[in-house]
Design a protein around this motif. Structure first.
Motif, short mmCIF file in Angstrom:
data_model
loop_
_atom_site.label_atom_id
_atom_site.label_comp_id
_atom_site.label_asym_id
_atom_site.label_seq_id
_atom_site.Cartn_x
_atom_site.Cartn_y
_atom_site.Cartn_z
N CYS A 47 0.72 -1.26 -0.23
CA CYS A 47 -0.09 0.16 0.05
C CYS A 47 0.78 1.24 0.10
O CYS A 47 1.92 1.43 0.66
CB CYS A 47 -0.87 -0.02 1.22
N ALA A 48 0.42 2.36 -0.70
CA ALA A 48 1.11 3.44 -0.75
C ALA A 48 1.20 4.27 0.65
O ALA A 48 2.14 5.16 0.98
CB ALA A 48 0.71 4.54 -1.87
N SER A 49 0.28 3.96 1.58
CA SER A 49 0.34 4.56 2.91
C SER A 49 1.69 4.06 3.48
O SER A 49 1.87 4.72 4.71
CB SER A 49 -0.84 4.20 3.63
N ASN A 50 2.24 2.84 3.02
CA ASN A 50 3.61 2.49 3.76
C ASN A 50 4.56 3.40 3.46
O ASN A 50 5.64 3.32 4.26
CB ASN A 50 3.95 1.27 3.16
N LEU A 51 4.44 4.27 2.53
CA LEU A 51 5.65 5.09 2.24
C LEU A 51 6.31 5.96 3.12
O LEU A 51 7.25 6.18 3.37
CB LEU A 51 5.53 5.45 0.54
N THR A 52 5.25 6.52 3.74
CA THR A 52 5.69 7.60 4.73
C THR A 52 6.30 7.02 5.80
O THR A 52 7.46 7.42 5.73
CB THR A 52 4.59 8.44 5.15
N PRO A 53 5.79 6.02 6.53
CA PRO A 53 6.75 5.30 7.60
C PRO A 53 7.91 4.73 7.10
O PRO A 53 9.11 4.70 7.58
CB PRO A 53 5.81 4.24 7.94
N TRP A 54 7.81 4.24 5.81
CA TRP A 54 9.26 3.65 4.99
C TRP A 54 10.27 4.58 5.00
O TRP A 54 11.48 4.19 5.08
CB TRP A 54 8.76 3.07 3.83
N SER A 55 9.82 5.97 4.87
CA SER A 55 10.92 6.90 4.70
C SER A 55 11.49 7.27 6.00
O SER A 55 12.65 8.08 6.04
CB SER A 55 10.26 8.14 4.06
N GLY A 56 11.08 7.00 7.12
CA GLY A 56 11.32 7.29 8.28
C GLY A 56 11.38 8.72 8.99
O GLY A 56 12.35 9.34 9.38
N PRO A 57 9.94 9.04 8.95
CA PRO A 57 9.68 10.41 9.64
C PRO A 57 10.02 10.34 11.15
O PRO A 57 10.05 9.23 11.55
CB PRO A 57 8.16 10.64 9.38
N ASP A 58 10.24 11.41 11.79
CA ASP A 58 10.62 11.83 13.24
C ASP A 58 9.44 10.95 13.91
O ASP A 58 10.08 10.24 15.08
CB ASP A 58 10.54 13.18 13.55
N TRP A 59 8.10 10.82 13.82
CA TRP A 59 7.19 9.94 14.47
C TRP A 59 7.34 8.41 14.41
O TRP A 59 6.91 7.71 15.33
CB TRP A 59 5.84 10.33 14.17
N MET A 60 8.14 8.10 13.44
CA MET A 60 8.20 6.92 13.23
C MET A 60 9.25 5.85 14.19
O MET A 60 10.29 6.15 14.41
CB MET A 60 8.53 6.30 11.70
N GLN A 61 8.69 4.72 14.87
CA GLN A 61 9.73 4.02 15.58
C GLN A 61 9.90 2.73 14.87
O GLN A 61 9.06 2.11 14.31
CB GLN A 61 8.70 3.71 16.99
N PHE A 62 11.27 2.54 14.87
CA PHE A 62 11.78 1.31 14.32
C PHE A 62 12.56 0.39 15.64
O PHE A 62 12.86 1.04 16.67
CB PHE A 62 13.02 1.52 13.30
N PRO A 63 12.56 -0.80 15.41
CA PRO A 63 11.71 -1.91 14.33
C PRO A 63 10.48 -1.80 14.47
O PRO A 63 9.84 -1.52 15.42
CB PRO A 63 12.60 -2.99 14.61
N THR A 64 9.82 -2.15 13.21
CA THR A 64 8.47 -2.44 13.50
C THR A 64 8.29 -3.69 14.01
O THR A 64 9.24 -4.59 14.30
CB THR A 64 7.95 -2.39 12.07
N GLU A 65 6.98 -4.06 14.31
CA GLU A 65 6.65 -5.56 14.84
C GLU A 65 6.69 -6.19 13.53
O GLU A 65 6.42 -5.93 12.53
CB GLU A 65 5.17 -5.58 15.37
#
Length: 327
Positions: A47-65
């Protein structure tokens, strides 16, 4: 990574470890409880909605589940919880679940839809197919209307098919010639390259004898297509926002929207039951040949190339419309 382990006994799942990076890990199979089922997944749409978290914005937490971000899975039920009544082991299903970049996922029984024999062997990313059906319903398209669809990606192509089937006169607008070629094959009456704002407006004005369009569906999720959508909608027409606007606030020409008396539809849903209802409608539409998405699944990847699948979803090389990860 070796992916040849026994899938019946081992979970294989992708983890996004940081911006633009993944790892595939092994783990124990999850066990369904209550009214849950476990699905041995055949694949998952990207899904294209994955692309923002994939880019690593400040609010994204890694690693994903493990399996996280994947929500377009389909496959075969291989285990059921003690409270499940309407589904059986061996049922082939589409599911609304949220860890589907993996060999298996858990879903609630009421978020799972059985696939009929007519769809055996076909990929079925249920969530986007259901979204297309729900958007089409809210657009209220009927025979004889002029419908502009801005953005001919996977969603725009599905909506083109549905609008043409309903008897509408479709104007497809896209920045890629390959997408316009798809729209022509699907029955769009006119195709316009999305390159110049005022040229597009004047071309649509000419095509519609100055009336513009009964319905305009914006399926890009950016400011310019939203601006263009308003300009192309006729007085008392309906502007349908189907694009996923996730990169900041938007401005609209409220003076023009007021003057034309536009109906504005934000065609996004958050109620899972409505998503599932859309999936059921998509099953009916595909089984009855009203909708045929098979040619729109243009790229497929194994799980350990999820990173390439996401990058191609972002970059849209060649004839790209939709990526599937196949297990």
């Amino acid at each position: 990574m070796d992916m040849s382990g026994d899938r019946r006994a081992t979970l294989m799942a992708a983890i996004v470890t940081g911006p633009g990076t993944i790892n595939v890990v092994k783990g124990d199979l999850p066990l369904p409880t209550g009214r849950q089922v476990r699905i041995r997944l055949e694949g998952c749409g990207v899904c294209a909605s994955n692309l923002t978290p994939w880019s690593g914005p400040d609010w994204m937490q890694f690693p994903t589940e493990p399996g996280g971000l994947g929500h377009e899975g389909w496959g075969v039920i291989d285990e059921i919880g003690p409270g499940v009544h309407d589904l059986r082991i061996g049922d082939r299903v589409a599911a609304l679940s949220y860890h589907a970049y993996a060999s298996h996922d858990i879903a609630d029984e009421d978020m799972v839809v059985r696939l009929p024999p007519e769809l055996d062997g076909q990929p079925f990313p249920g969530e986007p197919l259901g979204c297309a059906m729900n958007i089409f319903s809210r657009a209220d398209i009927s025979a004889g209307q002029t419908v502009a669809i801005i953005g001919i990606g996977f969603l725009g192509a599905l909506l083109t098919q549905l609008a043409v089937d309903a008897g509408a006169h479709v104007i497809a607008i896209s920045r890629r010639q390959a997408s316009l070629d798809v729209a022509e094959r699907l029955g769009a009456a006119h195709r316009i390259l999305m390159d110049d704002h005022w040229r597009i407006i004047e071309e649509v004005r000419s095509l519609t004898d100055g009336r513009f369009c009964d319905r305009v569906i914006e399926a890009v999720g950016k400011q310019w297509p939203l601006d263009l959508a308003g300009e192309l909608t006729m007085e008392r027409g309906r502007l349908v926002v189907a694009g996923y606007h996730q990169d900041g606030p938007r401005q609209v020409n409220m003076q023009m929207w007021n003057w034309r008396g536009l109906d504005i539809i934000n065609a996004h849903e958050r109620d899972p039951k409505i998503y599932v209802a859309g999936i059921r409608l998509a099953i009916e539409a595909i089984a009855s040949k009203r909708l045929d998405p098979l040619s729109l699944y243009t790229h497929s990847y194994p799980l350990d190339r999820l990173d390439q699948a996401l990058n191609d979803t972002r970059d849209r090389p060649g004839n790209f419309l939709k990526a599937l990860v196949i297990y």
